[in-house]
Design a protein around this motif. Structure first.
Motif, mmCIF file in Angstrom:
data_model
loop_
_atom_site.group_PDB
_atom_site.id
_atom_site.type_symbol
_atom_site.label_atom_id
_atom_site.label_comp_id
_atom_site.label_asym_id
_atom_site.label_seq_id
_atom_site.Cartn_x
_atom_site.Cartn_y
_atom_site.Cartn_z
ATOM 1 N N SER A 22 6.438 -0.368 -18.030
ATOM 2 C CA SER A 22 7.814 -0.368 -16.754
ATOM 3 C C SER A 22 7.941 1.126 -15.995
ATOM 4 C CB SER A 22 9.176 -0.640 -17.314
ATOM 5 O OG SER A 22 9.539 -1.792 -18.020
ATOM 6 N N PHE A 23 6.958 1.802 -16.366
ATOM 7 C CA PHE A 23 7.876 3.253 -15.546
ATOM 8 C C PHE A 23 5.457 3.506 -14.564
ATOM 9 C CE2 PHE A 23 5.912 7.179 -14.402
ATOM 10 C CZ PHE A 23 7.198 7.917 -13.917
ATOM 11 N N VAL A 24 4.628 2.693 -14.785
ATOM 12 C CA VAL A 24 4.244 2.999 -14.597
ATOM 13 C C VAL A 24 3.939 1.529 -13.171
ATOM 14 C CG1 VAL A 24 1.171 2.214 -13.923
ATOM 15 C CG2 VAL A 24 2.206 3.829 -15.840
ATOM 16 N N ALA A 25 4.728 0.269 -13.477
ATOM 17 C CA ALA A 25 5.114 -0.437 -12.237
ATOM 18 C C ALA A 25 5.685 0.387 -11.769
ATOM 19 C CB ALA A 25 5.640 -2.217 -13.082
ATOM 20 N N LEU A 26 6.740 1.182 -11.766
ATOM 21 C CA LEU A 26 7.905 1.241 -11.305
ATOM 22 C C LEU A 26 6.975 2.162 -10.153
ATOM 23 C CD1 LEU A 26 11.125 1.627 -9.386
ATOM 24 C CD2 LEU A 26 11.209 4.003 -11.857
ATOM 25 N N MET A 27 6.266 3.085 -10.164
ATOM 26 C CA MET A 27 5.115 3.878 -9.330
ATOM 27 C C MET A 27 3.980 3.041 -9.167
ATOM 28 S SD MET A 27 6.214 7.085 -10.015
ATOM 29 C CE MET A 27 8.175 6.140 -10.179
ATOM 30 N N SER A 28 3.692 2.021 -8.656
ATOM 31 C CA SER A 28 3.413 1.265 -8.164
ATOM 32 C C SER A 28 3.984 0.814 -6.703
ATOM 33 C CB SER A 28 2.333 0.167 -8.303
ATOM 34 O OG SER A 28 1.599 0.451 -9.789
ATOM 35 N N VAL A 29 5.399 0.376 -7.516
ATOM 36 C CA VAL A 29 6.473 -0.524 -6.494
ATOM 37 C C VAL A 29 6.826 1.029 -5.447
ATOM 38 C CG1 VAL A 29 8.697 -1.651 -5.491
ATOM 39 C CG2 VAL A 29 7.373 -2.361 -7.880
ATOM 40 N N LEU A 30 6.866 2.025 -5.367
ATOM 41 C CA LEU A 30 7.323 3.063 -4.950
ATOM 42 C C LEU A 30 5.933 3.478 -4.280
ATOM 43 C CD1 LEU A 30 9.236 5.166 -7.606
ATOM 44 C CD2 LEU A 30 10.535 3.538 -5.318
ATOM 45 N N GLY A 31 5.173 3.933 -4.751
ATOM 46 C CA GLY A 31 3.769 4.127 -4.456
ATOM 47 C C GLY A 31 3.240 3.054 -3.045
ATOM 48 N N LEU A 32 3.704 1.759 -2.877
ATOM 49 C CA LEU A 32 3.135 1.089 -2.151
ATOM 50 C C LEU A 32 4.227 1.291 -0.928
ATOM 51 C CD1 LEU A 32 1.770 -1.198 -1.230
ATOM 52 C CD2 LEU A 32 3.000 -3.157 -2.361
ATOM 53 N N MET A 33 5.256 0.966 -1.402
ATOM 54 C CA MET A 33 6.573 1.842 -0.550
ATOM 55 C C MET A 33 6.252 2.305 0.857
ATOM 56 S SD MET A 33 10.893 2.075 -1.540
ATOM 57 C CE MET A 33 10.438 4.145 -1.650
ATOM 58 N N LEU A 34 6.133 3.921 -0.088
ATOM 59 C CA LEU A 34 6.196 4.927 0.966
ATOM 60 C C LEU A 34 4.581 4.490 1.486
ATOM 61 C CD1 LEU A 34 6.381 7.742 -1.862
ATOM 62 C CD2 LEU A 34 8.314 6.409 0.286
ATOM 63 N N GLY A 35 3.841 3.953 1.528
ATOM 64 C CA GLY A 35 2.667 4.135 2.316
ATOM 65 C C GLY A 35 3.026 2.684 3.857
ATOM 66 N N VAL A 36 3.730 1.496 3.556
ATOM 67 C CA VAL A 36 3.737 1.088 3.673
ATOM 68 C C VAL A 36 4.671 1.683 4.979
ATOM 69 C CG1 VAL A 36 5.275 -1.130 4.318
ATOM 70 C CG2 VAL A 36 3.405 -1.213 2.583
ATOM 71 N N ALA A 37 6.390 2.294 4.018
ATOM 72 C CA ALA A 37 6.850 2.587 5.596
ATOM 73 C C ALA A 37 6.288 4.169 6.370
ATOM 74 C CB ALA A 37 8.123 3.575 4.692
ATOM 75 N N VAL A 38 5.442 4.818 5.782
ATOM 76 C CA VAL A 38 4.904 6.090 6.949
ATOM 77 C C VAL A 38 3.930 5.468 7.923
ATOM 78 C CG1 VAL A 38 3.148 7.408 6.585
ATOM 79 C CG2 VAL A 38 5.149 8.064 5.072
ATOM 80 N N LEU A 39 3.116 3.740 7.377
ATOM 81 C CA LEU A 39 2.391 3.467 8.626
ATOM 82 C C LEU A 39 3.423 2.567 9.921
ATOM 83 C CD1 LEU A 39 -0.243 2.462 9.638
ATOM 84 C CD2 LEU A 39 -0.014 0.426 7.271
ATOM 85 N N ILE A 40 4.417 2.063 8.694
ATOM 86 C CA ILE A 40 5.469 1.820 9.879
ATOM 87 C C ILE A 40 6.170 2.718 11.118
ATOM 88 C CG2 ILE A 40 7.877 0.527 10.284
ATOM 89 C CD1 ILE A 40 6.533 -1.057 8.077
ATOM 90 N N VAL A 41 6.653 3.727 10.783
ATOM 91 C CA VAL A 41 7.477 5.115 11.424
ATOM 92 C C VAL A 41 5.862 5.733 12.013
ATOM 93 C CG1 VAL A 41 8.096 7.366 11.327
ATOM 94 C CG2 VAL A 41 8.785 5.671 9.617
ATOM 95 N N VAL A 42 4.457 6.089 11.866
ATOM 96 C CA VAL A 42 3.648 6.306 13.295
ATOM 97 C C VAL A 42 2.909 5.362 13.789
ATOM 98 C CG1 VAL A 42 1.610 6.681 12.118
ATOM 99 C CG2 VAL A 42 2.403 8.013 10.960
ATOM 100 N N LEU A 43 3.327 3.990 13.712
ATOM 101 C CA LEU A 43 3.050 3.471 14.125
ATOM 102 C C LEU A 43 4.051 2.763 15.105
ATOM 103 C CD1 LEU A 43 1.781 0.439 12.982
ATOM 104 C CD2 LEU A 43 -0.126 1.941 14.238
#
Length: 413
Positions: A22-43
């Motif tokens: 469950s912890f690894v799954a949560l980290m996957s969600v957080l990693g994807l969330m941060l990647g998408v957020a950074v890309l939207i902010v930069v664009l």
């Protein structure tokens, strides 16, 4: 697909081995969330920079210009009337523009002197509303008043009420030789366009004073056009020149500042590609997460197969987990990125005040703020690619689980 959904979501909440899966799954969600957020902010920042730059350029320069081939436009009144009658043209104002040297005290600086008709210029909604001190109404014919950009005034150490000398390239024949034309002007206003390039290099005078200064008679340099749709400027000004019978030099803001916007688009494309790699890395973490879940649940998979579950059902069970991680990470990333983008200017100003730093030097970036405009087509594009990567990342672990043989799995348990 009821029980596949039930079992897939239950596996994500696994508490076996102290909840490590469950912890690894949560980290996957957080990693994807941060990647998408950074890309939207930069664009969003790139979109904001482009939009703000376009707005500030159009507030200083015209959407399009008609100029004479010989450097002056003698019969400009008829051309102006024809332009105002054309479809899509909101305003057409004459102007005189040339280079000059401004001398005050021991300082001499080069600048562009633009002669304007104040009454006609109000229709363009340009620099007349950006005066920090003084007023554009002070540019009266015969008073030889001049308005300076704030950066130009700072370098000349000039303020309202001071006087300076304008030196033009045109010469006057005297017994002592060719002498440059000079005239003393009184500083009557200081404006700020928000772009250092223009605030440092532009001075405004009355159009009649500019004519006398450059010995142009009743001619003007050209006609500045304000259009309903600035994006149609290249075609509109070319069609107008053809209707007038040709013999004009035409230009528009997309041609004069093409390098700015071409570099922004190139930077935006490169940043999108580079930051998408972050999203791809986060999406590939789903593979590791699902592989761990498959290894932990191989006994459960064998039992399900023994109870009659087909390989397709097992495939769907583990696909649900990967898709759910992708949807949650993308959704939270979009919300986080849009929130940061909408409040980015306040956040940047807070950091600048807290640490005493300045992120944008107006001498380099033409602006001192960091605008961010969220464009939903970009958000949809980022979301679609992130979900596609997550869906691709689920295929191998889910396919591996569906091919597991019940007897082989139960033999080791």
């Amino acid at each position: 697909m009821a029980y596949e959904w039930l079992i897939g979501t239950r596996y994500m909440r696994s508490t076996h081995r102290r909840g490590f899966v469950s912890f690894v799954a949560l980290m996957s969600v957080l990693g994807l969330m941060l990647g998408v957020a950074v890309l939207i902010v930069v664009l969003s920042v790139m979109n904001g920079f482009e939009g703000e730059l376009r707005q500030r350029i159009l507030s200083v320069t015209s959407h399009a210009t008609l100029m004479g081939l010989e450097g002056s436009l003698p019969q400009w009144e008829s051309a102006r009337r024809r332009a105002l009658a054309s479809t899509g043209v909101e305003a057409a104002v004459p102007y005189v523009e040339a280079q000059a040297m401004l001398a005050m005290g021991g300082r001499v600086l080069g600048a562009t002197v633009r002669g304007i008709d104040v009454a006609a210029e109000r229709a363009t909604l340009g620099l007349l509303g950006r005066f920090q001190s003084g007023s554009a109404d002070s540019l009266v014919a015969g008073d030889y008043a001049i308005a300076l950009g704030d950066a130009l005034a700072k370098e000349l150490n000039a303020s309202v009420g001071d006087s300076l000398v304008v030196i033009t390239p045109q010469g006057t024949a005297t017994p002592g030789g060719i002498m440059p034309r000079m005239r003393r002007f009184r500083v009557s206003g200081i404006f700020s366009s928000g772009m250092y390039e223009f605030d440092r290099g532009l001075a405004l005078v009355n159009i009649d004073d500019a004519r006398r200064l450059y010995n142009m008679g009743d001619s003007v340099t050209g006609i500045r056009l304000t259009l309903d749709d600035p994006l149609q400027a290249p075609g509109t000004v070319r069609q107008l020149a053809l209707e007038l019978g040709g013999g004009y030099f035409v230009s528009d803001w997309t041609r004069n500042h093409a390098n700015f916007f071409r570099s922004i688009q190139l930077t935006k494309s490169l940043m999108f590609f580079i930051l998408m790699l972050i999203v791809a890395v986060a999406a590939f973490n789903i593979i590791a997460t699902l592989v761990m879940i498959v290894k932990e649940k191989r006994g459960d998979v064998a039992i399900l197969r023994s109870m009659g579950a087909a390989p397709r059902n097992i495939l769907l069970t583990f696909t649900v987990q990967g898709v759910l991680i992708g949807v949650l990470g993308t959704l939270f990333g979009v919300l986080l990125g849009a929130t940061i983008a909408h409040n980015l200017e306040r956040l940047v100003h807070s950091v600048e005040r807290a640490f005493g730093v300045r992120f944008l030097d107006p001498k380099v970036y033409f602006m001192s703020d960091l605008p961010a405009y969220v464009q939903w087509p970009d958000v949809l594009q980022v979301s679609a690619i992130a979900l596609l990567l997550c869906a691709v990342g689920t295929l191998y672990p889910a396919w591996t689980a569906s091919r597991a043989q019940p007897a082989e799995a139960l033999r080791h348990d």
